[in-house]
Scaffold this active site. Structure first.
Site, PDB file in Angstrom:
ATOM      1  CB  SER A  79     -10.657   8.645  18.720  1.00 20.70           C
ATOM      2  OG  SER A  79     -11.697   9.195  19.489  1.00 20.70           O
TER       3      SER A  79
ATOM      4  CG  ASP B 167     -25.929   6.653   3.211  1.00 17.43           C
ATOM      5  OD1 ASP B 167     -24.926   5.925   3.391  1.00 17.43           O
ATOM      6  OD2 ASP B 167     -25.857   7.793   2.723  1.00 17.43           O
TER       7      ASP B 167
ATOM      8  CG  ASP C 234      -1.771  -1.282   1.259  1.00 18.01           C
ATOM      9  OD1 ASP C 234      -2.808  -1.318   0.602  1.00 18.01           O
ATOM     10  OD2 ASP C 234      -1.361  -2.242   1.943  1.00 18.01           O
TER      11      ASP C 234
ATOM     12  CG  HIS D  74     -14.126  10.571  15.018  1.00 16.02           C
ATOM     13  ND1 HIS D  74     -14.533   9.425  15.666  1.00 16.02           N
ATOM     14  CD2 HIS D  74     -13.168  11.122  15.801  1.00 16.02           C
ATOM     15  CE1 HIS D  74     -13.860   9.290  16.799  1.00 16.02           C
ATOM     16  NE2 HIS D  74     -13.023  10.312  16.912  1.00 16.02           N
TER      17      HIS D  74
ATOM     18  N   PRO E  30     -12.331   3.607  -1.665  1.00 14.06           N
ATOM     19  CG  PRO E  30     -10.606   4.640  -2.822  1.00 14.06           C
ATOM     20  CD  PRO E  30     -11.891   4.936  -2.142  1.00 14.06           C
ATOM     21  CG  ASP E  31      -7.220   1.356   1.192  1.00 16.39           C
ATOM     22  OD1 ASP E  31      -7.097   0.276   0.582  1.00 16.39           O
ATOM     23  OD2 ASP E  31      -6.264   1.942   1.728  1.00 16.39           O
TER      24      ASP E  31
ATOM     25  CB  VAL F   7     -15.756  -1.541  28.362  1.00 14.99           C
ATOM     26  CG1 VAL F   7     -15.156  -0.611  27.317  1.00 14.99           C
ATOM     27  CG2 VAL F   7     -17.280  -1.526  28.293  1.00 14.99           C
TER      28      VAL F   7
ATOM     29  CG  ASP G 217     -16.792   7.105  15.177  1.00 13.52           C
ATOM     30  OD1 ASP G 217     -16.734   8.263  14.710  1.00 13.52           O
ATOM     31  OD2 ASP G 217     -16.030   6.695  16.067  1.00 13.52           O
TER      32      ASP G 217
END
Length: 745
Positions: free
Chosen positions: A374, A183, A98, A199, A143-144, A318, A135
């Site tokens: 994050s 969507d 890549d 994000h 594309p990735d 968690v 999120d």
């Protein structure tokens, strides 16, 4: 393809160990070459390589019980020695092709390239690990990412119908819980910011961008599927209810891992309950520890959520993730403390972006360099996905322990935060190496025990494995109090049995099929809805066509018909087991009891006639029958089958139903007695429910008993001779409605 992957291969030539006595190594004082300076690097245990100054030969010394570091440091200054060092271990390192891979320095920091030697995340048979990114939405056409976007197999795209019946129309790639539409991509509406819009796409790229596709970046897992669930707006904010709904959606649709890269100050019962349901269903939940503008907070005294929704003492619902900088020091912005389990790189992270050509600021598909907890959390998620790809059978607890117990200790660089950074820094290679050598409970074929409550119990199904309850769910409305019968079978041959639940007592005769997490896969009515007498069921391949059949009988108060359904709920055949005017009910089991490679249907009669066992083949012909107790006993029988003797065919296990003493008896298919014993106190007359499975991994099926009504939900496990191996309560000891039992992989 293999030839498109660049490898860095390091080879070390080791000499054969020789008998060599080093006399007085610690007494001769002269400087040897000092090369052993990393004792924490992976090496062969207890082996030291030694080269003498007057020889080209390298000796491999086996230390036995002496500490390697102590030996090397003690003998570092010997005039005869050129150098001595650990026998380090090296591996081929996979580097993807890549274009921006060189910008992803965090991958090397967590030893991802070494981890990829074990797996890059691909699982044969279209069963790739599913990660829920809860999120601000993910660019599902990036594309990735596009080839790693999850697709809902139960939904037909854009047909405006709720094909899978889950309440969400056209949820083919996920769901937008803010706008309540299918969507799940970011939305350029209202108040939005560059970080808010991007994000979720950044998080998704770190965890699971497609690797080695000659473009962009590589995710930690190259092949995990990304389920995008939008709960944060373009400004990066969202609310409790949307997050809780998204967690429930992820659990119900089969996500194995959930990423929560956001934080708030309020402790929410709504969110905590959703996380608890995910945990009980075996889903790994990973959350960011949170950032502060200047200096991170100690969450021991200033908890943040959802990272601190951990379930109280003794639980760990968690996996909380804090951040380190490129020097392995706790990042200045990162929170720390009790809710942190792992730390991972969180400074200068390069990832995917949401491209929008109509807005100049958003015209890039990749960018960086992002900092924050994050972007640390999805690195843990990616490694977890690699582990699940390598070892799909691992339980939640096994997966969690692998992540936590194979972290790097970096206390020496963080002395102010010792004890406040969880188990240490994520090390993907060590986690995957440990996983590769781990033998899970599923691999050693230890069967689970599955429970359903008896009379007046809520439809609370529980699964018990390896000494603990591994999952639980409600098969019907929680307010129902009729109990539920249980059976199990691996319908899709994935090594994990589905749980089949039959309605009990006064409920409509529904048969429901769930996975081990409690996700409903199928339901159908076994009788007319007006028949509310309860049903018993068993599952097996009675015609040897590699497809399971579901056998259903009425529990009481109905004609003695045996119904055979396909695994999709279509009625195949039905027949009377005894005189059609008998209404005492039936019990049923399925298994190959005569060694002909076909599973037989074993029926036991209920109250009102001499307790009778009848065995039928797949054409409904009787091949054997016998009375296992005194012919004057007319209270009814329960029945199970299992290979308790190890002879390759299943024996028949019987016990009295309610009103009889708890004497378990075992027979071969022709009614020849094998053993007998009392499962409970001889004075208990509530009856005994039965199942059989190899619950201790010894290669033999054990006899599993559940007390009938009047006793506590007391489950016991015996061997064929009646030796008690284990016992526990499936529900509260105060519950006296009895407990139904089943077993499965």
């Amino acid at each position: 393809m293999l030839n498109s992957i660049r490898y860095k291969i390091f080879i070390i030539i080791l000499t054969v160990a020789t008998a060599f006595i080093f006399g007085g190594l610690a007494t001769n004082q002269s400087v040897a070459r000092q090369v052993a300076d990393n004792f924490g690097a992976l090496h062969e245990p207890g082996q030291v390589l030694i080269k003498l100054k007057n020889s080209e030969k390298i000796y491999n010394l086996q230390l036995g019980g002496q500490a390697l570091e102590d030996f090397i440091q003690t003998n570092q200054k010997n005039k005869s020695i050129d150098y001595l060092e650990p026998n380090y271990i090296y591996h081929a390192v996979i580097e993807p092709n890549d274009g921006f891979y060189t910008q992803q320095i965090y991958l090397s920091a967590i030893s991802a390239p070494q981890a990829w030697n074990y797996t890059t995340g691909y699982t044969p048979g279209s069963k790739n690990v599913v990660i829920a990114i809860i999120d601000s939405g993910v660019d599902v056409n990036h594309p990735d990412l596009v080839y790693n976007i999850w697709q809902n197999s139960g939904e037909i795209k854009d047909n405006h119908l709720d094909d899978d019946g889950n309440g969400y129309i056209d949820d083919y790639n996920g769901w937008d819980f803010i706008l309540n539409q299918p969507d799940p991509s970011p939305k350029f509406d209202g108040d939005y910011s560059f970080l808010g819009i991007n994000h979720g796409t950044i998080i998704a790229g770190v965890a699971a961008a497609q690797g080695n596709n000659n473009q962009g970046i590589a995710g930690v897992s190259w092949h995990a599927k990304i389920m995008s669930l939008r709960v944060l707006g373009g400004d990066g904010s969202g609310n409790t209810l949307d997050v809780a709904r998204a967690i429930d959606y992820a659990r119900e649709k089969g996500a194995q891992i959930i990423n929560l890269s956001f934080v708030g100050e309020g402790r929410s019962a709504t969110l905590e309950d959703a996380i608890a349901r995910a945990y009980q269903a075996g889903v790994l939940v990973v959350a960011a520890a949170g950032n502060e503008v200047t200096t991170g907070l100690d969450m021991t005294t200033n908890p943040r959520y959802p990272v601190c929704h951990d379930g109280g003492p003794g639980n760990n619902w968690v996996i909380g993730v804090a951040s380190v900088d490129n020097n392995n020091q706790l990042a200045s912005f990162s929170n720390y403390g009790n809710c942190v389990d792992l730390i991972a790189p969180g400074v200068g992270i390069f990832s995917t972006l949401d491209k929008n050509d109509s807005l100049p600021k958003y015209n890039r598909e990749y960018g960086g360099y992002w900092s924050g907890t994050s972007v640390s959390a999805p690195q843990v998620v990616g490694v977890a996905a690699l582990v699940k790809a390598l070892k799909p059978e691992l339980s939640l607890m096994e997966l969690r322990d692998l992540l936590l117990n194979n972290a790097d200790n970096i206390d020496n660089k963080n002395w102010l935060y010792v004890g406040k950074m969880g188990h240490g820094k994520l090390n993907g290679y060590k986690v995957l190496a440990a996983a590769n050598s781990t033998v899970s409970a599923a691999e050693v074929k230890i069967d689970k025990i599955i429970f359903g409550p008896g009379q007046k119990g809520g439809p609370h199904i529980r699964v018990y494995s390896e000494g603990k309850f591994s999952s639980q769910f409600f098969a019907f409305e929680e307010t129902k109090r009729a109990g539920a019968n249980v059976a199990s079978f691996d319908f899709n041959h994935d090594g994990q049995e589905e749980i089949i639940v039959g309605a009990n007592g006064s409920e409509e005769p529904w048969v429901k099929i769930f996975d081990l997490r409690g996700n409903l896969k199928l339901k159908f009515l076994a009788f007319d809805s007006s028949m509310k007498k309860g049903i018993r069921l068993a599952v097996g391949d009675i015609d040897n066509d590699k497809q399971a059949e579901i056998i259903v009988v009425a529990q009481t108060g109905f004609e003695p018909v045996v119904k055979i359904f396909s695994e999709t709920g279509s009625l195949i055949k039905e027949f009377y087991a005894v005189n059609k005017f008998f209404t005492g009910g039936l019990n049923v089991a399925v298994g190959d009891v005569n060694g002909d490679s076909y599973a037989e249907i074993v029926v036991a009669t209920g109250a009102g006639t001499s307790g009778l066992i009848k065995i039928f083949n797949y054409t409904a012909q009787t091949i054997s029958q016998f009375i296992p107790y005194d012919s004057n006993y007319m209270r009814g029988l329960t029945v199970a089958v299992g290979d308790i003797t190890g002879n390759g065919q299943k024996e028949i296990i019987t016990a009295p139903a309610m009103g009889g003493s708890p004497q378990v008896r075992t027979f071969d298919w022709q009614g020849r007695a094998i053993s007998q014993f009392f499962a409970y106190n001889e004075k208990f007359f509530g009856g005994v429910n039965l199942a059989s499975g190899d619950v201790n991994g010894d290669g033999l099926d054990e006899i599993i008993t559940g007390a009938g009504p009047g006793g506590g939900p007391h489950v016991r496990v015996f061997n064929a001779r009646g030796l008690l191996l284990n016992q526990f309560f499936a529900y509260s000891e105060k519950f006296t409605g009895g407990v139904y039992v089943a077993s499965g992989k």
